[in-house]
Design a protein around this motif. Structure first.
Motif, mmCIF file in Angstrom:
data_model
loop_
_atom_site.group_PDB
_atom_site.id
_atom_site.type_symbol
_atom_site.label_atom_id
_atom_site.label_comp_id
_atom_site.label_asym_id
_atom_site.label_seq_id
_atom_site.Cartn_x
_atom_site.Cartn_y
_atom_site.Cartn_z
ATOM 1 N N LEU A 1 6.584 -45.863 -2.530
ATOM 2 C CA LEU A 1 6.001 -46.359 -1.351
ATOM 3 C C LEU A 1 6.143 -45.624 -0.111
ATOM 4 O O LEU A 1 6.869 -44.893 0.011
ATOM 5 C CB LEU A 1 7.189 -47.428 -0.649
ATOM 6 C CG LEU A 1 6.962 -48.150 0.655
ATOM 7 C CD1 LEU A 1 5.675 -49.008 0.876
ATOM 8 C CD2 LEU A 1 8.391 -48.793 0.772
ATOM 9 N N ILE A 2 4.968 -45.308 0.610
ATOM 10 C CA ILE A 2 4.831 -44.562 1.585
ATOM 11 C C ILE A 2 4.576 -45.239 2.892
ATOM 12 O O ILE A 2 3.696 -46.243 2.735
ATOM 13 C CB ILE A 2 3.727 -43.386 1.531
ATOM 14 C CG1 ILE A 2 4.042 -42.483 0.228
ATOM 15 C CG2 ILE A 2 3.525 -42.444 2.603
ATOM 16 C CD1 ILE A 2 2.801 -41.605 -0.141
ATOM 17 N N THR A 3 5.185 -45.016 3.946
ATOM 18 C CA THR A 3 4.986 -45.602 5.266
ATOM 19 C C THR A 3 4.521 -44.573 6.268
ATOM 20 O O THR A 3 5.119 -43.413 6.228
ATOM 21 C CB THR A 3 6.195 -46.514 6.130
ATOM 22 O OG1 THR A 3 7.354 -45.606 5.843
ATOM 23 C CG2 THR A 3 6.497 -47.560 4.804
ATOM 24 N N SER A 4 3.412 -44.969 7.066
ATOM 25 C CA SER A 4 2.915 -43.943 7.917
ATOM 26 C C SER A 4 3.078 -44.255 9.410
ATOM 27 O O SER A 4 2.472 -45.293 9.989
ATOM 28 C CB SER A 4 1.311 -43.955 7.597
ATOM 29 O OG SER A 4 0.618 -43.306 8.707
ATOM 30 N N GLN A 5 3.968 -43.723 10.156
ATOM 31 C CA GLN A 5 4.170 -44.075 11.344
ATOM 32 C C GLN A 5 3.896 -43.135 12.400
ATOM 33 O O GLN A 5 4.009 -41.793 11.761
ATOM 34 C CB GLN A 5 5.752 -43.917 11.630
ATOM 35 C CG GLN A 5 6.393 -44.422 13.082
ATOM 36 C CD GLN A 5 7.774 -44.453 12.988
ATOM 37 O OE1 GLN A 5 8.578 -44.973 12.135
ATOM 38 N NE2 GLN A 5 8.297 -43.588 14.038
#
Length: 419
Positions: A136-140
């Motif tokens: 899982l990658i979250t892009s903030q």
């Protein structure tokens, strides 16, 4: 799974960042599902094609952003020839109203107004079999991406969570009264994520010290440039042509001093300004024909303008730890950069000096004027391209390709066991 509110056709820095990273990883054979916001069909992506290994799921963004996106689409403010529309009184009134409402919502919702996407995104996530995903990658930013990541990680603790936090959660425009709440969530993200990606060492040291987290949990992956598309070019401009592309902001990235400097110059110079900067039109007009405001341009057109300019202008933020994403494109363009900074400790100043890619000056009209005159003299005598180091191989470390390799290395060296 990549949670990325900002993804093409949006063209902000985080969207460009994960367009490149996801495309390069997909070229390597990774299968990537991107969960992002649903946008009007008329908003088309003008960049390179998205790799076939990437599947995009578009989720309703929330009522306010959906309404405003549809209005912008109908007006055509992001299409070719948008300058007159963006300068119009009608659009400026609408924009003022939009930002007034957004400012109120930014104070109410954790992060900012885009957190209205959260319930709709989570509703979509609840229908997905998360066990199918290894990573899982979250892009903030926006912060809502990290909130989604927190929810997924709590319900599926065995998934490898890479939290791309960029310049950290606490953006300059967040309300001061909410700082404790924002820091609570920032700490949760840093603690629960298996790996945290940041854009520079200043942020790394700050977060590590603030929350007592070991530095080896963090990795530095800067913004970048496509090393495959940039070539050294020599222009034959009749006028000394400079370019600023990107977004200007009141209080921490303003154009006033460079406009004052250009206005007082007794040379034939042109500064092209590209971006959603119609709020500064009256400032631009002070310099007359020396400034050409072209409005918002597609990403591909922005790259073309860089190649045609003699000098690229970077106006750094007052926050010296933040590096505008456009700066790394400038580094890769093989063009001299005039780096205008508030502090000698600015990260961009260090890079310019270490790589010998241009000149650094203080953000004052007098210093900017002197720096432009030096660059103009080099250009006039056909020495500008030979005065800086455009063959420095160390520049590759700031490319999108190298950034994607770092992310792949994080995945491959994780102690998580994948099926």
């Amino acid at each position: 799974m990549l949670i990325a509110y900002s993804y093409p056709p949006l063209q902000d820095p985080q969207s460009i960042r994960w367009f490149h990273f996801s495309n390069i990883l997909a070229e390597k054979g990774y299968k990537i599902d991107v969960v992002t916001v649903k946008l009007p069909a008329s908003l088309m992506w003008a960049g390179e094609p998205i790799n076939s290994n990437i599947t995009i799921f578009r989720v309703f963004p929330g009522f306010f952003e959906n309404f405003s996106n549809n209005i912008k689409s109908k007006i055509g403010t992001d299409k070719a020839g948008n300058v007159s529309k963006r300068k119009s009184i009608g659009f400026r009134v609408l924009k003022s109203g939009y930002w007034s409402i957004r400012k109120i919502m930014n104070n109410i919702l954790i992060g900012d107004l885009r957190t209205e996407w959260l319930p709709f995104c989570l509703k979509f996530i609840n229908k997905v079999d998360i066990s199918e995903y290894s990573v899982l990658i979250t892009s903030q930013e926006p912060f809502v991406d990290s909130l989604v990541g927190l929810r997924i990680k709590k319900s599926h603790p065995n998934i490898l969570w890479i939290a791309d936090m960029g310049d950290s959660i606490l953006s300059p425009y967040y309300p001061r009264w909410r700082k404790g709440i924002d820091m609570h969530f920032e700490k949760k993200v840093v603690e629960l994520a298996d790996k945290v990606i940041l854009t520079n060492n200043s942020i790394l040291s700050s977060l590590s010290a603030e929350y007592g987290i070991k530095k080896d949990k963090f990795s530095i992956v800067t913004q970048g440039f496509d090393s495959r598309n940039y070539k050294e070019t020599k222009n034959n401009n009749e006028r000394f042509t400079m370019l600023f592309s990107g977004t200007l902001y009141e209080h921490f990235r303003e154009p006033d001093n460079i406009i004052k400097a250009i206005k007082d110059l007794d040379i034939d110079v042109k500064l092209i300004i590209a971006g959603r900067n119609e709020g500064f039109v009256k400032v631009f007009e002070q310099a007359g024909r020396k400034v050409e405001f072209v409005g918002f341009v597609p990403y591909s057109r922005s790259l073309e303008l860089q190649q045609k300019a003699d000098v690229l202008i970077n106006i750094s933020n007052k926050q010296s730890y933040q590096v505008p994403g456009k700066f790394f494109e400038f580094l890769g363009s093989r063009k001299p950069i005039l780096d205008i900074v508030y502090s000698k400790h600015d990260e961009t100043a260090k890079l310019i000096n270490n790589l010998n890619r241009g000149l650094v000056c203080k953000n004052s009209a007098a210093d900017i004027k002197d720096a432009i005159l030096k660059l103009y003299a080099l250009w006039k005598n056909d020495k500008i391209n030979n005065s800086f180091d455009f063959k420095n191989k160390n520049i590759y470390q700031y490319s999108w390709e190298n950034g994607a390799n770092k992310i792949e290395n994080i995945i491959q060296t994780s102690d998580k066991k994948f099926g």
